[in-house]
Design a protein around this motif. Structure first.
Motif, PDB file in Angstrom:
ATOM      1  N   UNK A 171     -43.862 -14.039   8.668  1.00  0.00           N
ATOM      2  CA  UNK A 171     -43.327 -13.372   9.905  1.00  0.00           C
ATOM      3  C   UNK A 171     -42.658 -14.649  10.646  1.00  0.00           C
ATOM      4  N   UNK A 172     -43.192 -15.644  11.091  1.00  0.00           N
ATOM      5  CA  UNK A 172     -42.746 -16.633  11.875  1.00  0.00           C
ATOM      6  C   UNK A 172     -42.755 -17.867  10.860  1.00  0.00           C
ATOM      7  N   UNK A 173     -41.888 -18.672  11.145  1.00  0.00           N
ATOM      8  CA  UNK A 173     -41.776 -20.124  10.676  1.00  0.00           C
ATOM      9  C   UNK A 173     -41.637 -21.018  11.940  1.00  0.00           C
ATOM     10  N   UNK A 174     -42.605 -22.115  11.865  1.00  0.00           N
ATOM     11  CA  UNK A 174     -42.795 -23.111  13.090  1.00  0.00           C
ATOM     12  C   UNK A 174     -42.390 -24.500  12.574  1.00  0.00           C
ATOM     13  N   UNK A 175     -41.257 -25.050  12.979  1.00  0.00           N
ATOM     14  CA  UNK A 175     -40.982 -26.275  12.660  1.00  0.00           C
ATOM     15  C   UNK A 175     -41.081 -27.305  13.998  1.00  0.00           C
ATOM     16  N   UNK A 176     -41.700 -28.271  13.814  1.00  0.00           N
ATOM     17  CA  UNK A 176     -41.868 -29.395  14.798  1.00  0.00           C
ATOM     18  C   UNK A 176     -41.069 -30.493  14.795  1.00  0.00           C
ATOM     19  N   UNK A 177     -40.556 -31.000  16.077  1.00  0.00           N
ATOM     20  CA  UNK A 177     -39.819 -32.110  15.995  1.00  0.00           C
ATOM     21  C   UNK A 177     -40.860 -33.184  15.852  1.00  0.00           C
ATOM     22  N   UNK A 178     -40.419 -34.498  15.516  1.00  0.00           N
ATOM     23  CA  UNK A 178     -41.399 -35.711  15.310  1.00  0.00           C
ATOM     24  C   UNK A 178     -41.357 -36.534  16.279  1.00  0.00           C
ATOM     25  N   UNK A 179     -40.085 -36.848  16.921  1.00  0.00           N
ATOM     26  CA  UNK A 179     -40.032 -37.903  18.376  1.00  0.00           C
ATOM     27  C   UNK A 179     -39.729 -37.359  19.422  1.00  0.00           C
ATOM     28  N   UNK A 180     -39.177 -35.941  19.569  1.00  0.00           N
ATOM     29  CA  UNK A 180     -38.984 -35.186  20.801  1.00  0.00           C
ATOM     30  C   UNK A 180     -37.780 -35.890  21.705  1.00  0.00           C
ATOM     31  N   UNK A 181     -36.802 -36.603  21.112  1.00  0.00           N
ATOM     32  CA  UNK A 181     -35.994 -37.245  22.082  1.00  0.00           C
ATOM     33  C   UNK A 181     -34.843 -36.406  21.869  1.00  0.00           C
ATOM     34  N   UNK A 182     -33.867 -36.624  22.908  1.00  0.00           N
ATOM     35  CA  UNK A 182     -32.728 -36.209  23.120  1.00  0.00           C
ATOM     36  C   UNK A 182     -31.782 -35.803  21.653  1.00  0.00           C
ATOM     37  N   UNK A 183     -31.725 -37.032  20.974  1.00  0.00           N
ATOM     38  CA  UNK A 183     -30.839 -37.173  19.812  1.00  0.00           C
ATOM     39  C   UNK A 183     -31.401 -36.151  18.817  1.00  0.00           C
ATOM     40  N   UNK A 184     -32.804 -36.441  18.760  1.00  0.00           N
ATOM     41  CA  UNK A 184     -33.530 -35.806  17.598  1.00  0.00           C
ATOM     42  C   UNK A 184     -33.281 -34.211  17.797  1.00  0.00           C
ATOM     43  N   UNK A 185     -33.554 -33.935  18.798  1.00  0.00           N
ATOM     44  CA  UNK A 185     -33.677 -32.195  19.306  1.00  0.00           C
ATOM     45  C   UNK A 185     -32.347 -31.847  19.086  1.00  0.00           C
ATOM     46  N   UNK A 186     -31.131 -32.772  19.276  1.00  0.00           N
ATOM     47  CA  UNK A 186     -29.574 -32.313  19.415  1.00  0.00           C
ATOM     48  C   UNK A 186     -29.300 -32.175  17.854  1.00  0.00           C
ATOM     49  N   UNK A 187     -30.011 -32.987  16.922  1.00  0.00           N
ATOM     50  CA  UNK A 187     -29.705 -32.793  15.550  1.00  0.00           C
ATOM     51  C   UNK A 187     -30.317 -31.556  14.865  1.00  0.00           C
ATOM     52  N   UNK A 188     -31.501 -31.521  15.233  1.00  0.00           N
ATOM     53  CA  UNK A 188     -32.131 -30.246  14.952  1.00  0.00           C
ATOM     54  C   UNK A 188     -31.427 -28.821  15.209  1.00  0.00           C
ATOM     55  N   UNK A 189     -30.931 -29.040  16.335  1.00  0.00           N
ATOM     56  CA  UNK A 189     -30.421 -27.639  17.006  1.00  0.00           C
ATOM     57  C   UNK A 189     -29.199 -27.398  16.144  1.00  0.00           C
ATOM     58  N   UNK A 190     -28.329 -28.414  15.930  1.00  0.00           N
ATOM     59  CA  UNK A 190     -27.102 -28.313  14.767  1.00  0.00           C
ATOM     60  C   UNK A 190     -27.572 -27.912  13.528  1.00  0.00           C
ATOM     61  N   UNK A 191     -28.570 -28.224  12.977  1.00  0.00           N
ATOM     62  CA  UNK A 191     -28.996 -27.976  11.782  1.00  0.00           C
ATOM     63  C   UNK A 191     -29.864 -26.561  11.550  1.00  0.00           C
ATOM     64  N   UNK A 192     -29.779 -25.782  12.474  1.00  0.00           N
ATOM     65  CA  UNK A 192     -30.311 -24.303  13.090  1.00  0.00           C
ATOM     66  C   UNK A 192     -29.919 -23.517  11.661  1.00  0.00           C
ATOM     67  N   UNK A 193     -30.166 -22.195  11.834  1.00  0.00           N
ATOM     68  CA  UNK A 193     -30.143 -21.453  13.114  1.00  0.00           C
ATOM     69  C   UNK A 193     -31.753 -21.619  13.667  1.00  0.00           C
ATOM     70  N   UNK A 194     -31.911 -21.527  14.792  1.00  0.00           N
ATOM     71  CA  UNK A 194     -33.248 -21.221  15.456  1.00  0.00           C
ATOM     72  C   UNK A 194     -33.070 -19.787  16.623  1.00  0.00           C
ATOM     73  N   UNK A 195     -34.042 -19.276  16.396  1.00  0.00           N
ATOM     74  CA  UNK A 195     -34.304 -17.873  17.243  1.00  0.00           C
ATOM     75  C   UNK A 195     -34.935 -18.229  18.574  1.00  0.00           C
TER      76      UNK A 195
END
Length: 762
Positions: free
Chosen positions: A195-219
């Motif tokens: 029902x849920x998929x949880x994906x964690x960032x590894x570094x929690x930096x601005x650049x990593x979060x930006x990359x992951x947001x672009x690779x979404x989608x995220x709800x």
């Protein structure tokens, strides 16, 4: 569904004077009154309130702890201020009206005075009934801004959550792994149930979060870390990890800009950071949560005080449990508060979460059920020959039946570039639904295909999903969670394991005509292409919506079909071409309709033709320009759909329909084949001269789509959930629920020969 009582709290003209008025209520009326409250006095006590709430997480034996006595008094003052005499009468009448209708009253607060928005209204206590409002009714704060998404986003589980834990140096250290484990444990039941998929960032930096947001989608975006309210700048702040592990302060406005890069923009943001819900008394949108909602996020759950680990875990568990069950976000927030109560009857941390929404719509998602793969039967059943059913009587389809959201994820396109509509061609003569004709003359027998032994079974993994075969039948491609496995069909040996970090859950795969390139697409919009010979990834892109059908054109361009929902009255199917070398989207043929769900969609082997089936069995075939070239009517709901090259034939199947095949070569579509039986999978060979069908009872058929004459009749020990037929009909592939795929060798034999296929298990 909640029934709303909306209150507006504003300044009354003179400094320090405020008023409240009812904007709407189930009991009717627009009552108003003076809001008598010592605002400055409460603001001065907020730090003490925070300490008291946090300390309450430690168990005590008092019947009513002294800490709660203090807060209950403040809660009574807040309630009396928000519900003066006439407004209180409307409130009590609205409670009764909601109860009579079998619904729950929802209290919606709208603030026109920043000083009032900064107060802990979640503490409101109704001494008349002895209950806190936010625990008995959903309570939310609405931001006065246009609601971009008044209708819920229809998705097929899992709900995708991007988890961020940031613990930079120089600040109180968080146990990052423990924080991840806490939320993962809270969601484990729903993750295990897909029902849920949880994906964690590894570094929690601005650049990593930006990359992951672009690779979404995220709800949903779920942030765990440090946050604060900067009184000097009147702005909420969250802290990311910066260069060298140092703190990187991110203001609310910066966070708005970062989240806007996702396509679609996440509907929900969960801020598990201190003071992320706290506002200043000068700017109504100064808190992080309010700024995000103002910036386009539909709903934000934030914390107005510090929160203990146990309280945060309990709230998250209750909140996401309700959300995964299909509850609105306001009701999910109330469930989270109650979950904290279940952990400790002395804890006051249920007052800490704050829910802010944009416009007032709180139903963020509706969850469609994704078709589950059939369970493995204990034994292969004895299957009698399928009798030919009489042709169904013609049914007149609804005029221009419209498409409602499909039964899988349809991301919102608010921040994604709008594809250019295809140029409307001059209207051709409207096609008519095909009536069932008198039975056609029996054609001359086609060369029969019989079963050849031995057949092979190769093991790929229990994450296997999509399936494709090369035109000459020599290569097979199997979609996997993190890429594609390419196999030699003659030996069953693995040729290439192609992996990527640019997407996951590849359920659609295709091989180009020469077998040199393999493409894969996912429900989440990831699109990748590899060179089979070198193993090099040649392309990576995001479509912005789910990939529902995939094919290579004759020039090795990539054709992608996607179904998505733009709004309640605008459903669209997009067919786009992609340049593999540049990863750029090219021509887009777009068709928009207004109602009726699209149950199935299919592309021809060369991607030139699109077939689509609506909820009532109406099937339309479109050319490259998006023009309707054929319209036929199936006798029931369609679950499987296939269209041949040059749109010569279209086939439909389901448990209700059985199998129907229409010839589209003439001026009027002609229904040539009707068979009973629970058909769930269909595949034409590349030339469209043969059709393979997979049935729920484990039966496989290969037949002539003109006459319906069966050339191969086979029985599987496991029911297939995907199949593919080689262009020269030399091999038939089936993908099974345990991740194995079986190779059926087909050779010309005596006409009329039939037999059972048995899998060569290792």
């Amino acid at each position: 569904m909640s029934v709303d009582m909306c209150l507006e709290l504003r300044e009354a003209g003179l400094p320090g004077q405020y008023s409240v008025r009812v904007l709407s209520a189930p009991a009717g009326g627009r009552t108003q009154g003076s809001l008598d409250l010592d605002v400055e006095g409460i603001q001065e006590q907020l730090r003490d309130v925070e300490s008291t709430v946090l300390a309450s997480s430690v168990a005590t034996r008092r019947v009513l702890p002294r800490s709660e006595q203090i807060l209950r008094g403040m809660g009574s003052d807040l309630f009396a201020a928000a519900f003066p005499r006439d407004v209180y009468g409307t409130y009590r009448a609205s409670l009764a009206a909601a109860a009579d209708s079998g619904e729950r009253l929802r209290v919606v607060l709208s603030f026109a005075a920043p000083q009032l928005a900064a107060l802990p209204w979640e503490l409101m206590y109704d001494s008349g009934v002895g209950a806190y409002v936010c625990r008995s009714e959903p309570l939310l704060r609405t931001i006065p801004a246009e609601d971009y998404h008044p209708k819920p986003l229809r998705i097929t589980p899992p709900l995708r959550i991007l988890g961020i834990v940031a613990s930079p140096r120089g600040l109180p250290q968080l146990d990052v792994e423990a924080e991840k484990e806490h939320l993962s444990a809270a969601l484990a039941e729903h993750v295990d149930a897909a029902q849920i998929e949880l994906v964690w960032t590894e570094e929690a930096t601005w650049d990593e979060i930006h990359d992951l947001l672009l690779a979404g989608p995220w709800h949903v975006v779920h942030f765990i870390g440090h946050g604060d309210y900067d009184a000097s700048s009147e702005s909420g702040v969250v802290i990311f990890n910066g260069p060298g592990g140092r703190p990187h302060r991110v203001t609310a406005d910066q966070l708005v800009d970062l989240l806007s890069t996702a396509a679609p923009t996440p509907r929900l943001v969960f801020l598990n950071s201190c003071n992320s819900g706290r506002s200043g008394d000068e700017d109504l949108f100064s808190s992080t949560s309010a700024a995000l909602v103002r910036g386009g996020i539909s709903a934000v759950v934030a914390m107005q005080f510090s929160v203990s680990d146990d309280g945060a875990i309990a709230f998250s568990r209750g909140f996401y449990k309700a959300l995964a069950a299909g509850r609105a976000v306001d009701e999910a927030t109330r469930n989270g508060r109650i979950a904290i109560r279940g952990r400790s009857d002395t804890s006051l941390e249920w007052v800490t979460p704050v829910l802010c929404v944009r416009g007032g719509a709180t139903e963020l998602f509706t969850f469609a059920k994704r078709p589950r793969r059939a369970a493995r039967p204990a034994t292969a059943p004895d299957l009698p020959p399928i009798p030919r059913a009489p042709a169904p009587s013609p049914t007149e389809p609804e005029q221009e039946a419209d498409t409602t959201p499909r039964q899988d994820e349809q991301p919102d396109r608010q921040h994604a570039p709008e594809p250019e509509p295809a140029t409307e061609a001059p209207p051709a003569e409207a096609p008519s639904p095909a009536a069932a004709p008198s039975p056609p003359a029996e054609p001359a027998p086609a060369p029969a295909l019989s079963l050849a032994a031995p057949s092979r079974v190769a093991r790929t993994g229990d994450d296997a999903d999509g399936l494709a075969i090369s035109a000459d039948g020599s290569l097979a491609a199997v979609g996997r969670r993190e890429g594609v496995t390419v196999l030699d069909t003659a030996s069953g040996a693995v040729v290439r394991e192609l992996r990527t970090e640019d997407g996951r859950d590849f359920s659609r795969v295709a091989l180009n005509p020469g077998g040199r390139l393999v493409a894969a697409g996912s429900w989440f919009g990831s699109l990748c292409v590899w060179d089979v010979r070198s193993g090099v990834q040649a392309m990576s892109a995001s479509t912005g919506s789910s990939v529902d059908a995939l094919a290579f054109s004759s020039d090795s361009g990539l054709v992608v079909a996607s179904r998505e929902c733009l709004s309640e009255d605008a459903r669209t199917t997009l067919v786009s071409t992609w340049n593999v070398e540049t990863a750029e989207r090219g021509r887009t043929a777009r068709r928009t309709r207004r109602s009726d769900a699209t149950d199935a969609v299919a592309l021809s082997a060369d991607g030139a033709w699109l077939a689509e089936a609506d909820h009532h069995g109406g099937i339309r075939v479109f050319d490259e320009a998006g023009r309707t070239v054929a319209l036929v009517q199936a006798p029931g709901q369609v679950r499987a759909l296939a269209v041949s090259r040059e749109a010569k034939r279209v086939a439909a199947g389901s448990e209700d329909v059985g199998l129907c095949v229409w010839s589209l070569a003439g001026p009027v579509p002609r229904l040539d084949v009707v068979r009973s039986g629970p058909v769930r999978h269909l595949a034409f060979n590349a030339g469209g001269t043969q059709l393979a069908t997979g049935c729920l009872d484990g039966r496989l058929l290969v037949l002539d789509p003109d006459s319906g004459r069966v050339h191969v009749d086979a029985t599987c020990h496991q029911r297939p959930f995907a199949l593919a037929l080689a262009g020269d009909c030399s091999r038939l592939l089936t993908l099974q629920d345990d991740g194995a795929f079986a190779v059926w060798d087909l050779t010309a034999a005596q006409p009329g020969r039939r037999g059972n296929l048995q899998e060569a298990m290792p």
